[in-house]
Motif scaffolding. Structure first.
Motif, short mmCIF file in Angstrom:
data_model
loop_
_atom_site.label_atom_id
_atom_site.label_comp_id
_atom_site.label_asym_id
_atom_site.label_seq_id
_atom_site.Cartn_x
_atom_site.Cartn_y
_atom_site.Cartn_z
N ILE A 166 7.96 -1.71 -1.24
CA ILE A 166 7.54 -0.98 -2.44
C ILE A 166 7.10 0.41 -2.02
CG2 ILE A 166 5.87 -0.94 -4.33
CD1 ILE A 166 5.82 -4.03 -4.14
N GLY A 167 7.60 1.42 -2.71
CA GLY A 167 7.23 2.79 -2.42
C GLY A 167 5.84 3.12 -2.93
N CYS A 168 5.15 4.01 -2.19
CA CYS A 168 3.81 4.43 -2.60
C CYS A 168 3.67 5.95 -2.50
CB CYS A 168 2.73 3.71 -1.78
SG CYS A 168 2.92 3.74 0.01
N GLY A 169 4.80 6.65 -2.58
CA GLY A 169 4.80 8.11 -2.51
C GLY A 169 5.86 8.58 -1.52
N PRO A 170 6.01 9.89 -1.37
CA PRO A 170 7.01 10.41 -0.44
C PRO A 170 6.74 9.94 0.99
CG PRO A 170 6.19 12.15 -1.86
CD PRO A 170 5.32 10.96 -2.08
N GLY A 171 7.72 9.28 1.59
CA GLY A 171 7.59 8.79 2.96
C GLY A 171 6.64 7.62 3.12
N CYS A 172 6.18 7.06 2.01
CA CYS A 172 5.19 5.98 2.05
C CYS A 172 5.78 4.71 1.44
CB CYS A 172 3.95 6.41 1.26
SG CYS A 172 2.64 5.16 1.19
N ASN A 173 5.61 3.58 2.13
CA ASN A 173 5.99 2.28 1.56
C ASN A 173 5.18 1.19 2.23
OD1 ASN A 173 7.67 0.85 3.72
ND2 ASN A 173 8.73 2.79 3.59
N PHE A 174 5.14 0.06 1.58
CA PHE A 174 4.50 -1.13 2.14
C PHE A 174 5.36 -2.32 1.76
CE2 PHE A 174 2.71 -0.24 -1.98
CZ PHE A 174 2.65 -1.46 -2.60
N SER A 175 5.17 -3.43 2.44
CA SER A 175 6.06 -4.57 2.24
C SER A 175 5.29 -5.88 2.13
CB SER A 175 7.05 -4.68 3.40
OG SER A 175 7.86 -3.54 3.49
N PHE A 176 5.97 -6.85 1.54
CA PHE A 176 5.51 -8.22 1.48
C PHE A 176 6.63 -9.11 1.98
CE2 PHE A 176 3.60 -6.20 -2.36
CZ PHE A 176 2.28 -6.21 -1.93
N VAL A 177 6.26 -10.33 2.36
CA VAL A 177 7.24 -11.35 2.71
C VAL A 177 7.11 -12.43 1.66
CG1 VAL A 177 7.98 -13.02 4.44
CG2 VAL A 177 7.00 -10.84 5.17
N GLY A 178 8.22 -12.78 1.01
CA GLY A 178 8.21 -13.83 -0.01
C GLY A 178 9.04 -15.01 0.45
N ASP A 179 8.46 -16.18 0.39
CA ASP A 179 9.20 -17.41 0.71
C ASP A 179 9.95 -17.82 -0.56
OD1 ASP A 179 10.03 -20.06 1.15
OD2 ASP A 179 8.33 -20.47 2.45
N VAL A 180 11.26 -17.67 -0.56
CA VAL A 180 12.03 -17.95 -1.77
C VAL A 180 12.13 -19.45 -2.05
CG1 VAL A 180 13.31 -15.78 -1.67
CG2 VAL A 180 14.28 -17.82 -0.64
N ALA A 181 11.75 -20.29 -1.09
CA ALA A 181 11.77 -21.74 -1.30
C ALA A 181 10.48 -22.23 -1.97
CB ALA A 181 11.99 -22.47 0.02
N THR A 182 9.34 -21.56 -1.69
CA THR A 182 8.06 -22.02 -2.21
C THR A 182 7.39 -21.05 -3.18
OG1 THR A 182 6.74 -21.03 -0.44
CG2 THR A 182 7.63 -23.26 -0.04
N GLY A 183 7.81 -19.78 -3.16
CA GLY A 183 7.17 -18.76 -3.99
C GLY A 183 5.93 -18.15 -3.35
N LYS A 184 5.56 -18.57 -2.15
CA LYS A 184 4.38 -18.04 -1.46
C LYS A 184 4.66 -16.64 -0.96
CE LYS A 184 0.51 -18.91 1.23
NZ LYS A 184 -0.30 -17.83 0.70
N LEU A 185 3.64 -15.77 -1.05
CA LEU A 185 3.76 -14.39 -0.58
C LEU A 185 2.82 -14.15 0.59
CD1 LEU A 185 3.81 -12.57 -4.03
CD2 LEU A 185 5.72 -12.82 -2.45
N PHE A 186 3.25 -13.27 1.48
CA PHE A 186 2.49 -12.91 2.67
C PHE A 186 2.51 -11.39 2.81
CE2 PHE A 186 4.62 -16.93 3.28
CZ PHE A 186 3.63 -17.76 3.78
N ASP A 187 1.44 -10.83 3.35
CA ASP A 187 1.38 -9.40 3.60
C ASP A 187 2.12 -9.06 4.88
OD1 ASP A 187 -0.25 -8.76 1.38
OD2 ASP A 187 -2.04 -9.36 2.49
N PHE A 188 2.72 -7.87 4.91
CA PHE A 188 3.33 -7.35 6.13
C PHE A 188 2.26 -6.50 6.82
CE2 PHE A 188 5.96 -4.43 8.62
CZ PHE A 188 6.74 -5.35 9.29
N PRO A 189 2.16 -6.56 8.15
CA PRO A 189 1.04 -5.89 8.83
C PRO A 189 1.04 -4.37 8.80
CG PRO A 189 2.54 -6.87 10.43
CD PRO A 189 2.99 -7.33 9.07
N TYR A 190 2.18 -3.74 8.52
CA TYR A 190 2.24 -2.29 8.51
C TYR A 190 2.67 -1.79 7.15
CZ TYR A 190 2.29 -2.91 13.59
OH TYR A 190 1.99 -3.27 14.86
N GLY A 191 2.17 -0.60 6.80
CA GLY A 191 2.56 0.02 5.54
C GLY A 191 1.48 0.91 5.00
N GLY A 192 1.86 1.76 4.06
CA GLY A 192 0.92 2.69 3.46
C GLY A 192 1.00 4.05 4.12
#
Length: 123
Positions: A39-65
């Motif tokens: 997901i973008g958060c401005g010019p040159g800025c993004n952050f990410s998540f990991v989504g388990d498509v089998a369970t719907g559980k979400l996890f944070d990615f360690p880098y971003g912003g």
């Protein structure tokens, strides 16, 4: 494909509901049954998540912003590894890290300076 429960377990991610839902509906793109959602958060800025498509559980990615300018990730559906590269603006350098996913969290090989910021392939 199972989507996150934004009214329950995954409530903290609900403000990104549309982007997460749309990306997870396209299916896995990482480590068998996970989706990397950026997901973008401005010019040159993004952050990410990991989504388990089998369970719907979400996890944070360690880098971003903002501290990870032009963060670039390389991954594929068959591997549980991610290569990450970003610019450290304070040091004017390009940083690289290799991460391994265990299904719940990432283990880092340790961020390393790999050269000047130009190595990060800035647009």
């Amino acid at each position: 494909i199972r989507l996150p429960d934004f009214s329950g377990r995954e409530r903290e991610y609900s403000r990104f509901r549309t982007k997460i839902t749309n990306e997870m509906k396209t299916g896995p793109n990482f480590a068998g049954h996970y989706a990397i959602i950026s997901i973008g958060c401005g010019p040159g800025c993004n952050f990410s998540f990991v989504g388990d498509v089998a369970t719907g559980k979400l996890f944070d990615f360690p880098y971003g912003g903002e501290g990870y300018y032009v963060l670039g990730l390389q991954y594929n559906v068959k591997e549980k590894y991610i290569s990450a590269k970003w610019v450290n603006s304070e040091e004017n350098s390009c940083i690289y890290d290799f991460l391994e996913w265990d299904g719940k969290k990432f283990t880092s090989s340790g961020p390393k300076v790999i050269g000047s910021r130009e190595i990060c392939d800035l647009p």
